[in-house]
Design a protein around this motif. Structure first.
Motif, mmCIF file in Angstrom:
data_model
loop_
_atom_site.group_PDB
_atom_site.id
_atom_site.type_symbol
_atom_site.label_atom_id
_atom_site.label_comp_id
_atom_site.label_asym_id
_atom_site.label_seq_id
_atom_site.Cartn_x
_atom_site.Cartn_y
_atom_site.Cartn_z
ATOM 1 N N UNK A 27 39.191 15.020 30.302
ATOM 2 C CA UNK A 27 39.500 13.806 29.247
ATOM 3 C C UNK A 27 41.011 14.441 28.433
ATOM 4 N N UNK A 28 39.237 15.047 26.866
ATOM 5 C CA UNK A 28 40.523 16.375 26.270
ATOM 6 C C UNK A 28 40.968 16.677 26.830
ATOM 7 N N UNK A 29 40.729 17.663 27.609
ATOM 8 C CA UNK A 29 41.567 19.251 27.859
ATOM 9 C C UNK A 29 42.563 18.923 28.588
ATOM 10 N N UNK A 30 42.488 18.043 28.947
ATOM 11 C CA UNK A 30 43.547 17.755 30.222
ATOM 12 C C UNK A 30 44.627 17.351 28.443
ATOM 13 N N UNK A 31 44.478 16.419 27.885
ATOM 14 C CA UNK A 31 45.395 15.971 26.761
ATOM 15 C C UNK A 31 45.680 16.865 26.125
ATOM 16 N N UNK A 32 45.166 17.933 25.912
ATOM 17 C CA UNK A 32 45.471 18.713 24.696
ATOM 18 C C UNK A 32 46.897 20.018 24.822
ATOM 19 N N UNK A 33 47.735 19.338 26.520
ATOM 20 C CA UNK A 33 48.416 20.731 26.929
ATOM 21 C C UNK A 33 49.632 19.277 26.300
#
Length: 122
Positions: free
Chosen positions: A52-58
């Motif tokens: 979820x953190x890696x997805x939200x990074x964008x």
């Protein structure tokens, strides 16, 4: 029968685990299994938090990053951390999202197992 033959047959009859020993080993393995069964969901949740953190990074802005994380948290059943708990900063041109949280698992009486999870979007 010689003394050597009697000694060898006595050694062969002493092999194996006693019933008490078996109960002790089975109890230990059962207790270990219960603890592992409680740890596995927290490890799976940690993997979901990383995703979820890696997805939200964008997302383009900090409020959008938090909202994107919260949406993913709702889908992936993440309850240990929310978007407001994320540490969001810029490292050069890259947005870095880091997090830290802990989970406690009650073992028995006053004993707890505390698991500390940390990670970032790199």
């Amino acid at each position: 029968m010689t003394a050597h033959t009697m000694h060898r047959s006595a050694l062969h009859s002493q092999r194996g685990v006693t019933f008490i020993g078996f109960l002790f080993i089975a109890g230990f393995l059962a207790a270990l299994g219960v603890v592992v069964a409680q740890i596995v969901p927290t490890a799976l949740e940690y993997q979901a938090v990383l995703t979820a953190v890696k997805r939200a990074k964008d997302a383009p802005t900090i409020p959008d990053i938090r909202m994107s994380f919260n949406k993913s948290a709702g889908i992936d059943n993440i309850s240990s951390i929310s978007g407001k708990d994320l540490d969001i900063r810029k490292d050069g041109n890259e947005v870095v999202i880091s997090f830290s949280y802990q989970r406690e698992i009650h073992l028995a009486g006053p004993a707890y197992l505390t698991l500390k999870y940390t990670g970032d979007s790199r």
